[in-house]
Design an enzyme around this catalytic site. Structure first.
Site, PDB file in Angstrom:
ATOM      1  CE  LYS A 139     -31.633 -10.491   8.416  1.00  0.00           C
ATOM      2  NZ  LYS A 139     -30.360 -10.840   7.758  1.00  0.00           N
TER       3      LYS A 139
ATOM      4  CB  SER B  78     -27.538 -10.654  10.560  1.00  0.00           C
ATOM      5  OG  SER B  78     -27.952 -10.647   9.201  1.00  0.00           O
TER       6      SER B  78
ATOM      7  CB  SER C 158     -26.403 -12.455   7.179  1.00  0.00           C
ATOM      8  OG  SER C 158     -25.548 -11.673   7.960  1.00  0.00           O
TER       9      SER C 158
END
Ligand SMILES: [Mg+2]
Ligand SMILES: [Zn+2]
Lengths: 96, 493, 495
Positions: B78, B158, B182
């Site tokens: 990420k 997210s 998330s």
């Protein structure tokens, strides 16, 4: 309780150092009022005698030994700088 | 060998061990898959050369007998985890061009175990969002589409790039982060397994901060066993993070015994929401039946402050974010916008106006307001008190049960733009995940079924602090019972 | 004591002063990072990625800084808080990389304490300490290096500071000066801050307000970052007068932050448009509260040296020092160290009691030695005459080898050459003459050479004995033992 007006939005924006165009202040005030109005449901909760949560984990702060283990990396520190000169970060002059 | 990208981490590990597969082959297959999956927009920076180089090292390591669970396994990272010399911008314009001179502890642990980096994954800007629509690099598409439709859906957020890369077979696993859901919500939206461990289990060092007291790293994988293998790799004490806790990391994979007989599973009555789709309610019921069938005891519990979790979160998280994001000022890295004839203050205002997206600005503004003079007690202090009550609710519940079963999200994946005009509607997506984030306890999302449109749905397992083993154990049983075998059609390849 | 009052046209005004002193903690590494704290490195060389607030960097606390704050609190007789919290103070500035300063706001590590000021002539006054908290220093902005740019150096960013906040207990520039002097002395004694004001390791924010006698506190102005004791005094004098002038002209004092200009001796407003400050303090979520137990406090207490007030009392009581000498000596730890080394050596050399030699030794250290050092522009640690050598010299006086008069000459040579006193005395033949026969012979010669004076003496002009003593001393080159000369001379003059 919250009633954020244009002037308040401008004040917050200034505190947060985010330039917001004049015509965006009003709509933003609306959005912020919506959100704050929604979070204000917390007022219903009785929190007398409740300590605010101070740490998520139930441990004590660890202390580091007083040893020099870092630094001496001027190049790394400045590597991503938009402007670096003579080992310094350079920023537009502070105008008071 | 058939498509190597379809292997699970555990399968690949075993094949690598037997010498029936090389890390190089595995890496090549994934590098190709990453390139082929451009249309998902999951990767915002690709590192194919690094991948192959790391794979060769992994092969040498395996040959030398030093294989670990993640050795030779291709993963995506990420974009909020710092990776030395590689794009690290939390998908924000304000970090334009930023390549850190350091590595996050989480990614470093993966490399130490011999994992292979495929690239950096898309995400909501600064992890603020539940649909990956706030990324400066554009939205990620959910690999799943509704039956008979070519319409795109959000992957959740997210960690949208993380779930899309794993569901879309262009990573065997991905790092992710969870501040209010998330990891779990996007996992539910994409039929993947997501686990957020206990706050303090994974180091936050080198992880771009959103809300420090909530941010916790975790993983996205295609199944529970892979999650156990990968989470073990990234977990552990780190002296560089004062909130990292010095307790041993268990062998999570060993917890997958499949045996939950006699275990008490809590069902919180407050998670029955008005207006929740019937199929989610039904799936939850189904989950309860699966638990019973596996020999667990179902216990009805109450988490009375559940309804206040979201408003609490939307005070605490923006407050911390407003301060954490103050460092993005155009002085030391990232974007710098100058104003003709202006000074330093003008540079700050212009840089931050240009660099932050609308959602990030909104949260900075909210956070600044709730901390400002005269409002601190009414908002921030109040929220931290309610947060304590929410945490107490869980403590009390875990006095009676070993784990808690709930739906992960109140809906399946939705269409782009469907909620992006209404912040509160978007925030409500995290209604089931936020309470555990506030309390710092571990939670997972297990793919458990499809909705009427054929989109995946997840069930959430919550555990006591530091008891990820039970979360894995129950998740494993749930996974087995659900026998979730549906796959997205590979339209993106 | 006369009160410090400002005489206005409409009456007298009192000044009320409180000080916030930022003292740099002596530690190897910074408060929240492992970068060095040393002064004077290349720009941005002593900066870790934490100090530069790179994304994802986190603070970890230096144990020594906690210990030093606790020691400082104990030295000021202050309450030590076993639970304290780091807060973030949010504001934007180029040399504040995080966009916030990690400080302590609601729960500081040290609570109330006291400093006793020495105001001269044995007068003293207690000034309250409000609190001490730990915080990070900012970096440094340089505005004069480039026409368009300000240059930023983060070497100081993250260095640990103790902010020591006094109560508004001071009422004159002198008291403020005495407070800083005393605080600096204590910090240097215990080694928690080097007190170097020129290098900025100690800076004072000065809060000044004025009021007519008996009235409630007036509005205060804060004069930021004053970096010498003299400037603090000047700034207060100027600022108090400025405020009185405004009030007398019917104006109102604006609460504001001001700057002292040492060149002009004036204070001026710091911000043209005074921005509403709103620091949005909240507990730093990257750090947990600081907690420690009684044992930690005890260990910190055990590590404290004898403090100046205790030392002064002991010097007076046990060593018989005059109050003035004791005050002068305890003002600097190095002076005390020198003096105490000297006394120890002297006691050993002479076998005499410390109390018997203390006062004389303190006269010599504060008079002869400090006088010479002062003239040479040297500090006591740079003295060419070591404590051991000083003791040698004083021991030679004690055992009668040389007179006090000769000792002054010997000291001068010692100071110039660093030679031992004994060597100089031998080389120059300065040994005191204490041989009765030798002195008697000289007395006889002097009497014989001055018959007129002898006659006058015997006629009743007693005072002439001094003349004869002088002649004898002159004849011996000052080496005759003066006591013996006196004793032997009189019977001979009297016949
Ligand atoms: Mg101050
Ligand atoms: Zn301060």
């Amino acid at each position: 309780m919250s009633n954020i007006d244009k002037a308040t939005v401008a004040k917050i924006a200034r505190l947060a150092r985010i330039k917001i165009a004049d015509d965006k202040l009003e709509p933003l005030a609306g959005e912020l009022n919506n959100i704050l109005g929604w979070v204000e449901q917390l007022d219903e909760v009785n929190t007398d005698d409740i300590q605010p949560m101070s740490s998520v984990v139930d441990v004590k702060l660890r202390w580091r030994d007083d040893k020099v283990t870092d630094g001496d990396k001027q190049e790394s520190v400045l590597k991503n700088a938009p402007r670096g000169e003579y080992g310094f970060f350079a920023v537009p002059k502070v105008i008071e | 060998m058939s498509d190597l990208t379809k292997l699970s981490i555990a399968e690949a590990r075993d094949l690598l061990k037997k010498g029936e597969l090389s890390a190089r082959e595995l890496a090549e297959a994934h590098v190709a898959a990453v390139h082929a999956a451009e249309s998902l927009n999951a990767y915002i920076a690709k590192t194919p050369e690094m991948a192959l180089e790391m794979a060769d090292k992994a092969d040498a390591r395996i040959k030398a007998g030093g294989q670990k669970g993640m050795t030779g396994i291709p993963v995506g990272i990420k974009d909020l985890f710092a990776t030395k010399g590689v794009h690290t911008q939390a998908c924000s314009h304000i970090l334009d061009g930023f390549k850190p001179e350091y590595e996050s502890t989480v990614s470093q642990k993966l490399w130490d175990d011999g994992a292979v980096m495929l690239g950096k994954l898309n995400m909501d800007e600064f992890a603020m969002g539940s649909s990956n629509e706030t990324s400066y690099y554009g939205p990620v598409k959910n690999p799943w589409r509704a039956k008979g439709s070519n319409n795109d859906f959000v992957p959740g957020g997210s960690s949208g790039g993380s779930v899309a890369s794993v569901a879309g077979y262009c990573a065997m696993g991905a790092t992710a982060s969870d501040t209010g859901g998330s990891i779990r919500q996007p996992a539910a939206f994409t039929g993947t397994f997501g686990i957020k461990p206990t706050y303090g289990r994974c180091s936050r060092y080198g992880m771009v901060a959103f809300a420090s007291s909530l941010d916790q790293a975790g993983t996205i994988t295609r199944d529970v066993r892979d999650g156990a293998i990968m989470l073990e790799s990234i977990s552990g004490f780190d002296t560089k993070d004062s909130t990292s806790v010095d307790i041993p990391v268990p062998n999570f994979e060993a917890a997958l015994t499949g045996d939950i007989r006699g275990m008490k599973i809590g069902i919180p009555k407050e998670y029955h929401l008005d207006g929740m789709p019937a199929e989610i309610e039904a799936l939850w019921q189904q989950g309860i039946e699966w638990m019973k069938a596996a020999g667990a005891e179902i216990v009805n519990i109450s988490l009375p402050h559940t309804k206040y979790a979201l408003p609490t979160y939307y005070i605490v998280a923006p407050a911390e974010a407003s301060s954490n994001l103050a460092r993005y000022d155009g002085v030391r890295y990232g974007l710098r916008e100058l104003v003709e004839g202006g000074g330093l203050a003008d540079m700050y205002e212009a840089t931050r106006a240009a660099g932050f997206g609308d959602e990030v600005k909104r949260r900075i503004m909210i956070g600044t307001y709730v901390l400002s003079a005269g409002y601190y007690d009414a908002y921030y202090l109040k929220a931290q008190k309610v947060r304590q009550l929410i945490s107490n609710d869980f403590k009390e519940a875990f006095g009676k049960v070993d784990a808690i079963l709930t739906p992960t999200a109140p809906s399946a994946a939705f269409a782009f733009g469907e909620k992006s005009d209404d912040p509160i509607a978007m925030y409500l997506n995290d209604v089931f995940t936020v309470p555990a984030s506030l309390a710092g306890i571990p939670g997972s999302s297990v793919p458990a079924g499809l909705d009427a449109n054929g989109l995946p749905l997840g069930l959430q397992i919550l555990g006591k602090a530091w008891d990820e083993e039970t979360v894995f154990k129950v998740s494993g049983v749930l996974e087995e019972a659900a026998a979730f075998k549906a796959k997205p059609e590979e339209w993106w390849r | 004591m006369s009160k410090f009052l400002i005489q206005g046209a409409t009456g007298d005004f009192e000044v009320v002063i409180g000080l916030e002193v930022h003292a740099q903690v002596i530690s190897n590494a910074k408060l929240f990072s492992g970068a060095a704290t040393e002064f004077g490195a290349e720009p941005n060389a002593q900066v870790s990625l934490v100090d530069a607030a790179m994304p994802g960097m986190l603070p970890t606390i230096n144990a020594e800084c906690i210990r030093q704050a606790v020691r400082t609190g104990l030295a000021l007789g202050a309450e030590i808080n076993k639970f304290s919290v780091f807060d973030r103070k949010n504001y934007f500035y180029a040399d504040l990389p995080q966009g916030y300063q990690i400080s302590q706001f609601k729960h500081p590590i040290v609570g109330e304490g006291t400093i006793t000021l020495d105001l001269g002539d044995g007068r003293s006054k207690d000034v309250g300490i409000e609190r001490i908290h730990l915080e990070q220093d900012a970096g440094k902005s340089m505005h004069d290096q480039h026409p368009q740019y300000t240059y930023v150096d983060l070497n100081r960013s993250g260095v640990a500071l103790m902010e020591i906040v006094s109560k508004p207990d001071m009422t004159s520039p002198e008291e403020a000066g005495a407070y800083l002097t005393k605080l600096r002395t204590i910090l240097r004694y215990i080694g928690s801050c080097d007190g170097n004001m020129e290098q900025g390791s100690m800076r004072a924010d000065v809060n000044v307000s004025v009021r007519r006698a008996g009235e409630p506190l007036g509005t205060r102005c804060e004069i930021k970052n004053v970096n010498s004791i003299r400037f603090v005094r000047q700034a207060i004098e100027y600022e108090a007068q400025r405020q009185v002038d405004i009030i007398e002209a019917g104006g109102k004092i604006d609460q504001e932050t001001r700057l002292f200009d040492p060149g002009k001796g004036e204070t001026r407003s710091m911000r043209s448009k005074e921005e509403a400050h709103d620091y949005r303090y909240f507990p730093d979520p990257d750090l947990l509260p600081i907690e420690f137990d009684e044992a930690f406090i005890d260990a910190a207490r055990d590590s404290l040296p004898e403090l100046p007030d205790e030392k002064k009392a002991r010097f007076i009581e046990d060593l018989g020092l005059p109050d003035y000498n004791a005050s002068v000596l305890v003002a600097e730890k190095e002076s005390c160290d020198y003096f105490e080394d000297l006394i120890a050596a002297l006691v050993k050399k002479t076998g005499k009691d410390a109390k018997a030699v203390g006062a004389k030794a303190s006269n010599w250290v504060t008079g002869d030695l400090f006088g010479a050092l002062n003239k040479a522009g040297k500090s006591v640690t740079e003295s060419p005459v070591s404590a051991e050598q000083g003791a040698d010299l004083l021991a030679l006086i004690e055992d009668g080898t040389i007179s006090g008069r000769i000792a002054k000459d010997v000291f001068e040579i010692m100071f110039d050459t660093s030679k031992d006193a004994g060597v100089i005395v031998e080389e120059k033949g300065l040994r005191q003459v204490s041989d009765t026969g030798e002195i008697e012979q000289i007395i006889d010669e002097v009497i014989a050479a001055n018959p007129a004076q002898l006659e006058q003496y015997r006629a009743g002009k007693d005072k002439l004995i001094g003349f004869f003593v002088g002649q004898v001393m002159k004849a011996t080159g000052g080496k005759a033992n003066p006591g013996m000369v006196n004793k032997l001379l009189k019977p001979k003059l009297d016949g």
